[in-house]
Design a protein around this motif. Sequence first.
Motif, PDB file in Angstrom:
ATOM      1  N   GLN A 119     -12.716 -11.894 -10.028  1.00  0.00           N
ATOM      2  CA  GLN A 119     -12.693 -10.473  -9.678  1.00  0.00           C
ATOM      3  C   GLN A 119     -14.108  -9.905  -9.585  1.00  0.00           C
ATOM      4  O   GLN A 119     -14.416  -9.113  -8.684  1.00  0.00           O
ATOM      5  N   LYS A 120     -14.964 -10.323 -10.498  1.00  0.00           N
ATOM      6  CA  LYS A 120     -16.359  -9.866 -10.459  1.00  0.00           C
ATOM      7  C   LYS A 120     -17.017 -10.251  -9.139  1.00  0.00           C
ATOM      8  O   LYS A 120     -17.769  -9.458  -8.554  1.00  0.00           O
ATOM      9  N   LEU A 121     -16.740 -11.458  -8.665  1.00  0.00           N
ATOM     10  CA  LEU A 121     -17.339 -11.901  -7.414  1.00  0.00           C
ATOM     11  C   LEU A 121     -16.881 -11.047  -6.240  1.00  0.00           C
ATOM     12  O   LEU A 121     -17.690 -10.675  -5.370  1.00  0.00           O
ATOM     13  N   PHE A 122     -15.593 -10.712  -6.203  1.00  0.00           N
ATOM     14  CA  PHE A 122     -15.085  -9.859  -5.123  1.00  0.00           C
ATOM     15  C   PHE A 122     -15.768  -8.491  -5.158  1.00  0.00           C
ATOM     16  O   PHE A 122     -16.235  -7.987  -4.127  1.00  0.00           O
ATOM     17  N   ILE A 123     -15.839  -7.897  -6.326  1.00  0.00           N
ATOM     18  CA  ILE A 123     -16.410  -6.548  -6.447  1.00  0.00           C
ATOM     19  C   ILE A 123     -17.905  -6.566  -6.137  1.00  0.00           C
ATOM     20  O   ILE A 123     -18.436  -5.639  -5.509  1.00  0.00           O
ATOM     21  N   GLU A 124     -18.614  -7.620  -6.546  1.00  0.00           N
ATOM     22  CA  GLU A 124     -20.033  -7.734  -6.220  1.00  0.00           C
ATOM     23  C   GLU A 124     -20.243  -7.773  -4.711  1.00  0.00           C
ATOM     24  O   GLU A 124     -21.153  -7.132  -4.184  1.00  0.00           O
ATOM     25  N   THR A 125     -19.402  -8.526  -4.013  1.00  0.00           N
ATOM     26  CA  THR A 125     -19.507  -8.589  -2.556  1.00  0.00           C
ATOM     27  C   THR A 125     -19.225  -7.228  -1.937  1.00  0.00           C
ATOM     28  O   THR A 125     -19.941  -6.779  -1.034  1.00  0.00           O
ATOM     29  N   TRP A 126     -18.198  -6.568  -2.421  1.00  0.00           N
ATOM     30  CA  TRP A 126     -17.843  -5.241  -1.896  1.00  0.00           C
ATOM     31  C   TRP A 126     -19.029  -4.273  -2.053  1.00  0.00           C
ATOM     32  O   TRP A 126     -19.381  -3.541  -1.118  1.00  0.00           O
ATOM     33  N   GLU A 127     -19.647  -4.300  -3.206  1.00  0.00           N
ATOM     34  CA  GLU A 127     -20.750  -3.372  -3.466  1.00  0.00           C
ATOM     35  C   GLU A 127     -21.995  -3.736  -2.674  1.00  0.00           C
ATOM     36  O   GLU A 127     -22.684  -2.852  -2.145  1.00  0.00           O
ATOM     37  N   LYS A 128     -22.293  -5.031  -2.552  1.00  0.00           N
ATOM     38  CA  LYS A 128     -23.475  -5.443  -1.783  1.00  0.00           C
ATOM     39  C   LYS A 128     -23.322  -5.106  -0.304  1.00  0.00           C
ATOM     40  O   LYS A 128     -24.304  -4.825   0.382  1.00  0.00           O
ATOM     41  N   GLN A 129     -22.072  -5.116   0.179  1.00  0.00           N
ATOM     42  CA  GLN A 129     -21.807  -4.779   1.567  1.00  0.00           C
ATOM     43  C   GLN A 129     -21.645  -3.268   1.776  1.00  0.00           C
ATOM     44  O   GLN A 129     -21.335  -2.817   2.877  1.00  0.00           O
ATOM     45  N   ARG A 130     -21.846  -2.527   0.696  1.00  0.00           N
ATOM     46  CA  ARG A 130     -21.813  -1.064   0.739  1.00  0.00           C
ATOM     47  C   ARG A 130     -20.471  -0.522   1.209  1.00  0.00           C
ATOM     48  O   ARG A 130     -20.383   0.408   2.018  1.00  0.00           O
ATOM     49  N   GLN A 168       0.833  -1.198   0.000  1.00  0.00           N
ATOM     50  CA  GLN A 168       0.000   0.000   0.000  1.00  0.00           C
ATOM     51  C   GLN A 168       0.874   1.257   0.000  1.00  0.00           C
ATOM     52  O   GLN A 168       0.589   2.227  -0.717  1.00  0.00           O
ATOM     53  N   ARG A 169       1.942   1.242   0.779  1.00  0.00           N
ATOM     54  CA  ARG A 169       2.852   2.388   0.808  1.00  0.00           C
ATOM     55  C   ARG A 169       3.508   2.628  -0.546  1.00  0.00           C
ATOM     56  O   ARG A 169       3.866   3.761  -0.873  1.00  0.00           O
ATOM     57  N   ARG A 170       3.659   1.564  -1.314  1.00  0.00           N
ATOM     58  CA  ARG A 170       4.284   1.684  -2.628  1.00  0.00           C
ATOM     59  C   ARG A 170       3.287   2.011  -3.741  1.00  0.00           C
ATOM     60  O   ARG A 170       3.632   1.955  -4.923  1.00  0.00           O
ATOM     61  N   GLY A 171       2.043   2.320  -3.367  1.00  0.00           N
ATOM     62  CA  GLY A 171       1.059   2.754  -4.353  1.00  0.00           C
ATOM     63  C   GLY A 171       0.152   1.665  -4.883  1.00  0.00           C
ATOM     64  O   GLY A 171      -0.671   1.919  -5.772  1.00  0.00           O
ATOM     65  N   VAL A 172       0.271   0.454  -4.365  1.00  0.00           N
ATOM     66  CA  VAL A 172      -0.621  -0.637  -4.752  1.00  0.00           C
ATOM     67  C   VAL A 172      -1.856  -0.576  -3.856  1.00  0.00           C
ATOM     68  O   VAL A 172      -1.734  -0.635  -2.631  1.00  0.00           O
ATOM     69  N   GLN A 173      -3.035  -0.436  -4.452  1.00  0.00           N
ATOM     70  CA  GLN A 173      -4.247  -0.343  -3.642  1.00  0.00           C
ATOM     71  C   GLN A 173      -4.638  -1.719  -3.109  1.00  0.00           C
ATOM     72  O   GLN A 173      -4.815  -2.668  -3.865  1.00  0.00           O
ATOM     73  N   VAL A 174      -4.797  -1.799  -1.786  1.00  0.00           N
ATOM     74  CA  VAL A 174      -5.198  -3.048  -1.140  1.00  0.00           C
ATOM     75  C   VAL A 174      -6.620  -2.895  -0.614  1.00  0.00           C
ATOM     76  O   VAL A 174      -6.922  -1.948   0.125  1.00  0.00           O
ATOM     77  N   ASN A 175      -7.496  -3.817  -1.000  1.00  0.00           N
ATOM     78  CA  ASN A 175      -8.876  -3.855  -0.539  1.00  0.00           C
ATOM     79  C   ASN A 175      -9.102  -5.195   0.160  1.00  0.00           C
ATOM     80  O   ASN A 175      -8.788  -6.243  -0.398  1.00  0.00           O
ATOM     81  N   LEU A 176      -9.648  -5.160   1.364  1.00  0.00           N
ATOM     82  CA  LEU A 176      -9.745  -6.363   2.177  1.00  0.00           C
ATOM     83  C   LEU A 176     -11.159  -6.530   2.737  1.00  0.00           C
ATOM     84  O   LEU A 176     -11.742  -5.580   3.269  1.00  0.00           O
ATOM     85  N   ILE A 177     -11.698  -7.736   2.600  1.00  0.00           N
ATOM     86  CA  ILE A 177     -12.990  -8.098   3.191  1.00  0.00           C
ATOM     87  C   ILE A 177     -12.753  -9.221   4.196  1.00  0.00           C
ATOM     88  O   ILE A 177     -12.133 -10.233   3.860  1.00  0.00           O
ATOM     89  N   TYR A 178     -13.238  -9.049   5.417  1.00  0.00           N
ATOM     90  CA  TYR A 178     -13.161 -10.132   6.395  1.00  0.00           C
ATOM     91  C   TYR A 178     -14.546 -10.371   6.974  1.00  0.00           C
ATOM     92  O   TYR A 178     -15.365  -9.448   7.084  1.00  0.00           O
ATOM     93  N   ASP A 179     -14.823 -11.616   7.323  1.00  0.00           N
ATOM     94  CA  ASP A 179     -16.120 -11.928   7.901  1.00  0.00           C
ATOM     95  C   ASP A 179     -16.151 -11.542   9.376  1.00  0.00           C
ATOM     96  O   ASP A 179     -15.248 -11.887  10.145  1.00  0.00           O
ATOM     97  N   SER A 180     -17.207 -10.866   9.779  1.00  0.00           N
ATOM     98  CA  SER A 180     -17.295 -10.355  11.144  1.00  0.00           C
ATOM     99  C   SER A 180     -17.294 -11.475  12.174  1.00  0.00           C
ATOM    100  O   SER A 180     -16.656 -11.363  13.226  1.00  0.00           O
TER     101      SER A 180
END
Length: 462
Positions: free
Chosen positions: A252-263, A140-152
């Motif tokens: 990748q579509k599945l990850f993004i769909e989850t991200w969007e559904k979880q707002r 992340q510090r080097r400019g690579v965007q990191v997106n993380l989903i964890y189950d509560s």
Amino acid sequence: MLIRQFGFSAFTVMSLFAASACTPLPDADALIDRHAGQVARFETASGPLSVEKTAAILAELKRKSGDIDILDKQIALEQAVVGSPLIVGNKVTLLQDGAATYSAMFAAIRLAQNHINLESYIIEDDEIGRQFADLLLEKQRRGVQVNLIYDSFGSVGTPQVFFDRLKAGGIEVLEFNPVNPLAVKKGWLPNNRDHRKLLIVDGRIAFIGGINISSVYSSGSVTPRSRTDTADPAAWRDTDLQIEGPVVGELQKLFIETWEKQRGIALAAKAYFPVLPVQGRDIVRAIGSTPDDPYSLIYLTLIYAIGNAEKQIHLTNAYFVPDPRLLQALIDAAGRGVDVRLILPNHSDSQLVFHAGRSHYSNLLKAGVRIYERGGGLLHSKTASIDGVWSCVGSTNLDWRSFLDNDEVNAVVLGREFGQQMEAMFVRDLGASEAIEAEAWAHRSLLLRFKEWGASLLQRLL
């Protein structure tokens, strides 16, 4: 899973799951009849292949694998019901146990140039979890965007400070269906858990399977210990896939769909869907299931594959609590002469699940299904190999919760070459397993029978 991880009282469990306890599994037979006669189709990164090229691929598969019906029937049924395409031109690497999987993941993360998307049921604040955190923060510090989903719930034991550190370093962190109702961004859904294990690097390489982010996987599958043994982390036996090629776009579509559904907040503008050239010869379908679907796509895929099997069905699974339709499908397959073998654990982190699964052994053994219990490391794999040409690896257990309540992700790989790797892995696991013999099983103790009966009463919750 809620019960297996914390051992709630029966009253608490029943209260929590009351809303979903009557949810039905789909009528697989009706869906099969509805979609019979479909024609198989294949795609590349550029889109659907012509009828001629599709026919050539099928002919080549059959030439190498034998003229077995599963290649026609299964492909057509999957595409009609699942919807995700069967994509050619991929390279799939079979990864066994945590050490090999984490090594491959770390290597891919270190080479990341654009973005990293990570989704996991459990992310623990232990040695492995901190290794991931340190590496992700560095990228992340080097400019690579990191997106993380964890189950509560899966990560409920992880201190909030662990995730706060990631957020402070610029990583976008999303908590899936918060257990705390005051933290939800949509309706409170405590029963819907994100059981997926998915890592995508630069939209070009993906990892899926059964392995969470936890040190319990680090020591490999040598000796049986409990997951709670902090002095000497448990040896867990698990399986993942490293996938490169055009099908990564579907994951990748599945990850993004989850991200969007979880707002989650709007993802940073990155090259999430780069042009993906051919990387190999593997044919792969990515299958994601969520409770939002009309029916479990992974459940139906497996039911179809078992129903279409002609020669062999080899299943390895950590949590075996089959519904009546899956149980009958296995019995029917054995009845028509298919070699049906199950490798299941000989010990578990959930005694309820363990004994509920064992409650079905008698009927399966009577039907000719061969059952083996694996010793050594705690078995956590979720794999299937059918007729030597249809393989499936992912996060889905053979239980009610995976089929009805969880978000899951699996990959189906077609072809004899990968099937041979799966079979070799199955044989190695057999070598660490003990066969359950029908006669000996019939003379098991009354205590075991009582435990099976009691656990079977709660199997819809497991």
